[in-house]
Design an enzyme around this catalytic site. Structure first.
Site, PDB file in Angstrom:
ATOM      1  N   LYS A  39     -36.327 -19.905  33.362  1.00  0.00           N
ATOM      2  CA  LYS A  39     -36.612 -21.203  32.724  1.00  0.00           C
ATOM      3  C   LYS A  39     -37.588 -21.994  33.586  1.00  0.00           C
ATOM      4  CE  LYS A  39     -32.246 -22.893  34.622  1.00  0.00           C
ATOM      5  NZ  LYS A  39     -31.788 -24.230  34.872  1.00  0.00           N
ATOM      6  N   ARG A 137     -21.297 -30.735  31.636  1.00  0.00           N
ATOM      7  CA  ARG A 137     -22.637 -30.854  31.052  1.00  0.00           C
ATOM      8  C   ARG A 137     -22.568 -30.484  29.574  1.00  0.00           C
ATOM      9  NH1 ARG A 137     -27.445 -27.965  34.400  1.00  0.00           N
ATOM     10  NH2 ARG A 137     -26.464 -26.078  33.589  1.00  0.00           N
ATOM     11  N   HIS A 167     -20.577 -22.334  33.840  1.00  0.00           N
ATOM     12  CA  HIS A 167     -21.544 -22.571  34.922  1.00  0.00           C
ATOM     13  C   HIS A 167     -20.866 -23.374  36.022  1.00  0.00           C
ATOM     14  CE1 HIS A 167     -25.421 -22.744  36.770  1.00  0.00           C
ATOM     15  NE2 HIS A 167     -25.547 -24.047  36.665  1.00  0.00           N
ATOM     16  N   ARG A 223     -26.239 -14.535  36.403  1.00  0.00           N
ATOM     17  CA  ARG A 223     -27.464 -15.245  35.991  1.00  0.00           C
ATOM     18  C   ARG A 223     -28.205 -15.635  37.273  1.00  0.00           C
ATOM     19  NH1 ARG A 223     -23.311 -17.787  33.307  1.00  0.00           N
ATOM     20  NH2 ARG A 223     -23.677 -19.711  34.458  1.00  0.00           N
ATOM     21  N   TYR A 269     -56.064 -44.586  49.975  1.00  0.00           N
ATOM     22  CA  TYR A 269     -55.585 -45.817  49.330  1.00  0.00           C
ATOM     23  C   TYR A 269     -54.645 -46.596  50.245  1.00  0.00           C
ATOM     24  CZ  TYR A 269     -57.221 -44.007  44.818  1.00  0.00           C
ATOM     25  OH  TYR A 269     -57.987 -43.535  43.783  1.00  0.00           O
ATOM     26  N   CYS A 316     -53.480 -38.685  47.322  1.00  0.00           N
ATOM     27  CA  CYS A 316     -54.100 -39.203  46.095  1.00  0.00           C
ATOM     28  C   CYS A 316     -53.728 -38.287  44.922  1.00  0.00           C
ATOM     29  CB  CYS A 316     -55.615 -39.225  46.231  1.00  0.00           C
ATOM     30  SG  CYS A 316     -56.207 -40.077  47.689  1.00  0.00           S
ATOM     31  N   MET A 317     -54.250 -38.594  43.746  1.00  0.00           N
ATOM     32  CA  MET A 317     -53.924 -37.751  42.588  1.00  0.00           C
ATOM     33  C   MET A 317     -54.475 -36.334  42.765  1.00  0.00           C
ATOM     34  SD  MET A 317     -54.695 -38.357  38.544  1.00  0.00           S
ATOM     35  CE  MET A 317     -53.920 -39.934  38.413  1.00  0.00           C
ATOM     36  N   ASP A 318     -55.647 -36.230  43.397  1.00  0.00           N
ATOM     37  CA  ASP A 318     -56.326 -34.927  43.455  1.00  0.00           C
ATOM     38  C   ASP A 318     -56.724 -34.477  44.855  1.00  0.00           C
ATOM     39  OD1 ASP A 318     -56.646 -35.360  40.527  1.00  0.00           O
ATOM     40  OD2 ASP A 318     -58.062 -36.873  41.256  1.00  0.00           O
TER      41      ASP A 318
END
Ligand SMILES: Cc1ncc(COP(=O)(O)O)c(C=O)c1O
Length: 401
Positions: A39, A137, A167, A223, A269, A316-318
């Protein structure tokens, strides 16, 4: 030629995936199957390639959280049994029927509706009953409810009772009280079902932690999630030394810019870091837009030239900036953000501790913007993901991978 434009990529060592499945295979009873949990896009490793690797090395089944994830695996040509561990809205089950995907069930009303749909449209649906023994859950809790649910499944044309599972919430902890209570409760529910005259289908409860610490609770299958990727569910499980796992994921990039500032100057920043004069500052193209946490600002590090170098200023973002104290760095030099270079290692466990979370979250956070490159025997053998996918179509051919 490089198969992607941006110098930031994730390397997945398929030999590590293979060796992790094999290690668990040796550890659990021979009659117990391995269901590889892929998953969240294989915990960030790329679900289809990981699923195929697991299936070729001892796993016989797959699990995902949502039906959409199962469909991705079918589109990739995977025919092994797939179980959806989470909730599936009733209007989506036609897809499950067509693609032969097993679903989780815990409410009798859902079975009623599924039965009506199957009566109208025909087909076959395999269901695993989820019992809640203490995770809180999803799942059926009471004995009468479990019996009613199973009875309804067994009396519905086209519906097969394929499994029953629970689980564990605390299988990775030193204190075994909770996990033992859950297991006892699970056994009680199985006994109630048997005493009511039911033949049990596939029985399963163990995740990685329980598979390592309580292999005798293997039943029909385990699992296997985090262990497949070479990570331990907790430090406690790791310290027990019962199974040797090898981390499969590394996060790498290359220096995009290097400068030595003539005088004290602010970096990134918020000007939270001031570089000294003559401090070598390298800019690396990765950021929180890739799932590299901003919490690592002024706290994390990278490995360059086999040595640890600190992240300076805000992520930063990038892009991030590194301070290179010794040696001469050059544009194009490889930098390891997670993984090994020379004798140094930045493990996902280390990052998780720094960020106050678990290793699971660190690999899952790495997003679609970073291509996943697969390696076997030190050779690139495949690639997936990334916004570079279109570009990849041609460049892959040129690169011969
Ligand atoms: C129902 C279920 N089973 C198995 C797993 C795999 O657990 P692990 O990754 O700890 O092996 C998960 C993961 O969260 C899960 O939700």
């Amino acid at each position: 030629m490089k198969p992607f434009a941006r110098d930031t990529w994730i390397e997945i060592d398929l030999d590590a995936i293979a060796s992790n499945v094999q290690a668990l295979r040796r550890h659990i009873p021979s009659h117990t199957q391995i269901m590889a949990v892929v998953k969240a896009d294989g915990y960030g490793h790329g679900s289809t390639t990981i699923a195929k690797e697991a299936l070729s090395n001892g796993a016989s089944r797959l699990a995902v959280a949502a039906l959409d994830e199962a469909l991705v695996l079918r589109r990739a040509g995977i025919t092994a049994p797939i179980l959806v561990l989470g909730y599936t809205p009733i209007e989506a089950i036609t897809n499950a029927i067509h693609e032969n995907i097993e679903l989780t069930v815990y409410h009798v009303d859902w079975v009623e509706e599924a039965a009506r749909l199957l009566q109208a449209e025909g087909g076959h649906l395999a269901l695993h009953v989820k019992v809640d023994t203490g995770m809180g859950r999803i799942g059926v809790r009471e004995e009468e409810e479990v019996l009613k649910l199973v009875e309804r499944i067994n009396s519905s044309a086209g519906i097969e009772w394929a499994g029953i599972f629970t689980h564990f919430a605390c299988a990775d902890e030193e204190d075994t009280t909770h996990v033992t209570e859950q297991h006892v409760r699970f056994q009680q529910l199985l006994t109630v079902l048997k005493e009511a005259g039911n033949m049990l289908p596939l029985v399963h409860c163990n995740n990685t932690a329980a598979a390592i610490l309580f292999p005798e609770w293997g039943y029909d299958l385990i699992r296997l999630g985090i262990g497949l990727y070479g990570l331990y569910p907790s430090l406690y499980v790791k310290q027990q030394g019962r199974v040797t796992l090898t981390p499969a994921l590394s996060l790498k990039s290359r220096i995009a810019h290097i400068k030595t500032l003539p005088q004290k100057a602010s970096i990134s920043y918020g000007a939270t870091y001031y570089a000294d004069s003559n401090e070598q500052i390298a800019t690396v193209p990765i950021g929180y837009g890739d799932g590299f946490s901003r919490q690592l600002s002024n706290r994390g590090s990278a490995i360059w030239s086999g040595k640890r170098v600190p992240i300076v200023g805000r992520v930063c973002m990038d892009q991030i900036m590194l301070s290179i104290p010794e040696g001469t760095a050059n544009v194009g030099d490889e930098v390891v953000l997670y993984g090994r270079q020379g004798q140094e290692e930045i493990s996902l466990d280390e990052i998780a501790t720094l960020l106050g979370t678990i290793n699971y979250e660190i690999s899952c956070m790495l997003n679609y913007r970073i291509p996943r490159v697969y390696v076997r025997n030190g050779q690139y053998v495949g690639i997936c993901h990334g916004i570079a996918n279109n570009f990849l179509q041609e460049s892959r051919k040129k690169a011969g991978i």
